[in-house]
Design an enzyme around this catalytic site. Structure first.
Site, PDB file in Angstrom:
ATOM      1  N   ARG A  57      24.494 -35.499 127.311  1.00 28.87           N
ATOM      2  CA  ARG A  57      25.704 -36.145 126.763  1.00 28.87           C
ATOM      3  C   ARG A  57      25.340 -37.207 125.731  1.00 28.87           C
ATOM      4  O   ARG A  57      26.181 -37.644 124.949  1.00 28.87           O
ATOM      5  CB  ARG A  57      26.552 -36.733 127.908  1.00 28.87           C
ATOM      6  CG  ARG A  57      27.858 -37.318 127.462  1.00 28.87           C
ATOM      7  CD  ARG A  57      28.934 -37.372 128.546  1.00 28.87           C
ATOM      8  NE  ARG A  57      28.445 -37.612 129.879  1.00 28.87           N
ATOM      9  CZ  ARG A  57      28.063 -38.811 130.363  1.00 28.87           C
ATOM     10  NH1 ARG A  57      28.123 -39.884 129.601  1.00 28.87           N
ATOM     11  NH2 ARG A  57      27.637 -38.929 131.614  1.00 28.87           N
ATOM     12  N   TYR A 110      46.849 -37.357 108.302  1.00 23.00           N
ATOM     13  CA  TYR A 110      46.902 -36.163 109.150  1.00 23.00           C
ATOM     14  C   TYR A 110      47.708 -36.519 110.400  1.00 23.00           C
ATOM     15  O   TYR A 110      47.432 -37.528 111.053  1.00 23.00           O
ATOM     16  CB  TYR A 110      45.481 -35.716 109.515  1.00 23.00           C
ATOM     17  CG  TYR A 110      45.491 -34.702 110.621  1.00 23.00           C
ATOM     18  CD1 TYR A 110      46.141 -33.492 110.457  1.00 23.00           C
ATOM     19  CD2 TYR A 110      44.886 -34.965 111.839  1.00 23.00           C
ATOM     20  CE1 TYR A 110      46.181 -32.563 111.483  1.00 23.00           C
ATOM     21  CE2 TYR A 110      44.912 -34.040 112.868  1.00 23.00           C
ATOM     22  CZ  TYR A 110      45.573 -32.838 112.683  1.00 23.00           C
ATOM     23  OH  TYR A 110      45.620 -31.934 113.701  1.00 23.00           O
ATOM     24  N   ASP A 186      38.961 -40.717 106.035  1.00 26.42           N
ATOM     25  CA  ASP A 186      38.950 -39.300 106.415  1.00 26.42           C
ATOM     26  C   ASP A 186      38.702 -38.494 105.135  1.00 26.42           C
ATOM     27  O   ASP A 186      39.562 -38.418 104.257  1.00 26.42           O
ATOM     28  CB  ASP A 186      40.292 -38.935 107.063  1.00 26.42           C
ATOM     29  CG  ASP A 186      40.303 -37.519 107.613  1.00 26.42           C
ATOM     30  OD1 ASP A 186      39.578 -36.665 107.071  1.00 26.42           O
ATOM     31  OD2 ASP A 186      41.049 -37.260 108.573  1.00 26.42           O
ATOM     32  N   LYS A 211      36.852 -27.802 109.117  1.00 22.81           N
ATOM     33  CA  LYS A 211      37.464 -27.303 107.875  1.00 22.81           C
ATOM     34  C   LYS A 211      36.381 -26.836 106.892  1.00 22.81           C
ATOM     35  O   LYS A 211      35.657 -25.914 107.195  1.00 22.81           O
ATOM     36  CB  LYS A 211      38.358 -28.380 107.277  1.00 22.81           C
ATOM     37  CG  LYS A 211      39.238 -29.097 108.286  1.00 22.81           C
ATOM     38  CD  LYS A 211      40.253 -28.188 108.948  1.00 22.81           C
ATOM     39  CE  LYS A 211      41.192 -29.019 109.795  1.00 22.81           C
ATOM     40  NZ  LYS A 211      41.943 -28.297 110.779  1.00 22.81           N
TER      41      LYS A 211
HETATM   42  C1  LIG Z   1      42.563 -34.434 107.446  1.00 22.45           C
HETATM   43  C2  LIG Z   1      42.290 -34.068 108.875  1.00 22.45           C
HETATM   44  N1  LIG Z   1      41.659 -34.952 109.670  1.00 22.45           N
HETATM   45  C3  LIG Z   1      41.385 -34.677 110.965  1.00 22.45           C
HETATM   46  C4  LIG Z   1      41.786 -33.470 111.531  1.00 22.45           C
HETATM   47  C5  LIG Z   1      41.495 -33.205 112.979  1.00 22.45           C
HETATM   48  O1  LIG Z   1      40.413 -32.316 113.076  1.00 22.45           O
HETATM   49  P1  LIG Z   1      40.176 -31.262 114.281  1.00 22.45           P
HETATM   50  O2  LIG Z   1      41.273 -30.245 114.197  1.00 22.45           O
HETATM   51  O3  LIG Z   1      38.814 -30.739 113.984  1.00 22.45           O
HETATM   52  O4  LIG Z   1      40.235 -32.020 115.557  1.00 22.45           O
HETATM   53  C6  LIG Z   1      42.445 -32.533 110.745  1.00 22.45           C
HETATM   54  C7  LIG Z   1      42.889 -31.249 111.333  1.00 22.45           C
HETATM   55  O5  LIG Z   1      43.697 -30.534 110.756  1.00 22.45           O
HETATM   56  C8  LIG Z   1      42.703 -32.825 109.378  1.00 22.45           C
HETATM   57  O6  LIG Z   1      43.343 -31.968 108.570  1.00 22.45           O
END
Ligand SMILES: Cc1ncc(COP(=O)(O)O)c(C=O)c1O
Length: 400
Positions: A57, A110, A186, A211
């Site tokens: 972990r 998001y 982000d 992504k």
């Molecule tokens: C801009 C952005 N940040 C964070 C996330 C969250 O990522 P995850 O789906 O890998 O948990 C997403 C998911 O769509 C996203 O588009």
């Protein structure tokens, strides 16, 4: 076999780093790719209770090459930290807001990140100020507090998901630092090949590795990258104690996917610019949101801080949400699915998600442009928009 961080003497360009980083040490018969290590614990010696890795972990050798590659790409001085998902990375990032503190976040972050922040704020852990991230004055006022408490964290996302608003990253990072706030950016939409938030002053960069970085819609994974030893230690502690760790196979797949990141980005960005221009001239489209269009409010800022404009674009379909749904239903090549950043082109009407704010237009479709042939992508969109347009016109004629 032990992985050793790369020690290239030369300054490599990012499109080489995605291929060269995270390779095992060279040696006779050494594998070219890092192995997957499946072990929940590690051998300690003598009186030492645990080895350096101690327990699965806390650490796994399969994470190391990916964490090194992410760090090199973002221009960090310390290895990145991978998490079981982008949301696990969001959770670790938000854990840095002190109890009773203030978090400033884009209204169109998001939606998962926004829901998490809202739920933590509702429990009284901190207060949340949501802002139009493209409005620099509004963000600075929220940071300083205008007589109230100053912010402890600025959350940045640029371009935002799904409204594609562009923040002035350099100015906002400077303003946040002036009030002592930690900045988390982000960078999922842009990837480090298109935008380098650490260079623009952010303390931490966040990725949904799910992504573009992994790039094949077959992995859920997240990451945080920072050059601050203190922040990294706190994030590592959070990961070890809360336990949202990456599976070794997922970490391996993500690095494998990243090998082609530069080629994928080059292709999908070029297609996105062309599609945005064609869609902008289409009768079935009321508005295109894409910072690559000269008419877009974020264009000049994006040009200044991005290397390209990304490959997500949004359209508002003429005829409202029903017409937008009809477009999605009529598509044959584009896949109707949430998520983005894979080799295949995806499309969805964002307001079908209950959590999406009302300020996102109900007829907005988010398009994640993949690496298929551009003319095939266009032909499919054109026929679907044409069908929806004829459907709306027939409906209006029947009502008249
Ligand atoms: C801009 C952005 N940040 C964070 C996330 C969250 O990522 P995850 O789906 O890998 O948990 C997403 C998911 O769509 C996203 O588009």
């Amino acid at each position: 076999m032990t992985y050793q961080p790369s020690t290239h003497p030369d300054q490599l360009s990012p499109d080489t780093v995605v291929v060269a980083a995270g390779r095992p040490a060279r040696g006779h018969d050494a594998p070219v790719n890092p192995p997957i290590v499946l072990s929940s614990t590690y051998v300690g010696t003598g009186n030492v209770v645990d080895g350096d890795r101690a327990y699965g972990r806390y650490s796994n050798p399969t994470w190391d090459p990916l964490e090194d590659a992410l760090s090199q790409l973002e221009g960090a001085t310390l290895p990145g930290l991978v998490f079981s998902s982008g949301m696990a990375a969001v959770s670790a990032g938000l854990s840095l807001v002190p109890a009773g503190g203030v978090l400033v976040m884009p209204t169109h972050s998001y939606q998962g990140a926004l829901v998490m922040a809202q739920e933590l704020a509702n429990r009284g852990l901190f207060s949340l100020r949501t802002v139009d991230i493209a409005n620099t004055d509004e963000v600075i006022a929220a940071l300083t507090g205008s007589g109230e408490k100053a912010a402890d964290m600025l959350w940045l996302e640029s371009p935002t998901n799904p409204m594609l608003e562009v923040a002035d990253l350099h100015v906002l990072c400077r303003s946040a630092q002036a009030v002592g706030a930690i900045v988390v950016t982000d960078n999922t939409f842009s990837t480090p090949l298109v935008q380098k938030p650490l260079e623009l002053g952010s303390d931490i960069v966040l990725h949904s590795v799910t992504k573009y970085l992994a790039g094949h819609s077959d992995v859920i994974l997240g990451a945080l990258v920072t050059s601050s030893a203190e922040l990294r230690e706190r994030l590592l502690h959070h990961r070890s104690i809360h336990g949202a760790i990456a599976g070794p196979f997922e970490a391996w797949l993500a690095l494998r996917g990243m090998r082609t990141l530069a080629l994928r980005i080059e292709r999908s960005q070029a297609s996105a610019v062309e599609l945005a221009n064609r869609l902008d001239a289409h009768d079935g489209v009321e508005r295109v949101r894409f910072p690559g269009l000269a008419s877009d409010p974020g264009h000049v800022r994006a040009q200044a801080q991005m290397n390209g404009f990304g490959s997500i674009l949004c359209i508002e379909v003429a005829g409202g949400p029903d017409a937008a749904d009809a477009v999605v239903d009529a598509l044959r090549l584009w896949t109707p699915a949430t998520s983005l950043g894979g080799v295949e082109s995806l499309i969805e009407r964002r307001r079908r998600h209950a959590n999406e704010p009302d300020s996102v237009p109900a007829n907005l479709l988010r398009l994640s442009v993949g690496i298929e042939n551009l003319e095939d992508l266009w032909a499919d969109l054109d026929q679907a928009l044409g069908l929806a347009l004829r459907g709306s016109a027939d409906g209006a004629a029947r009502e008249a």
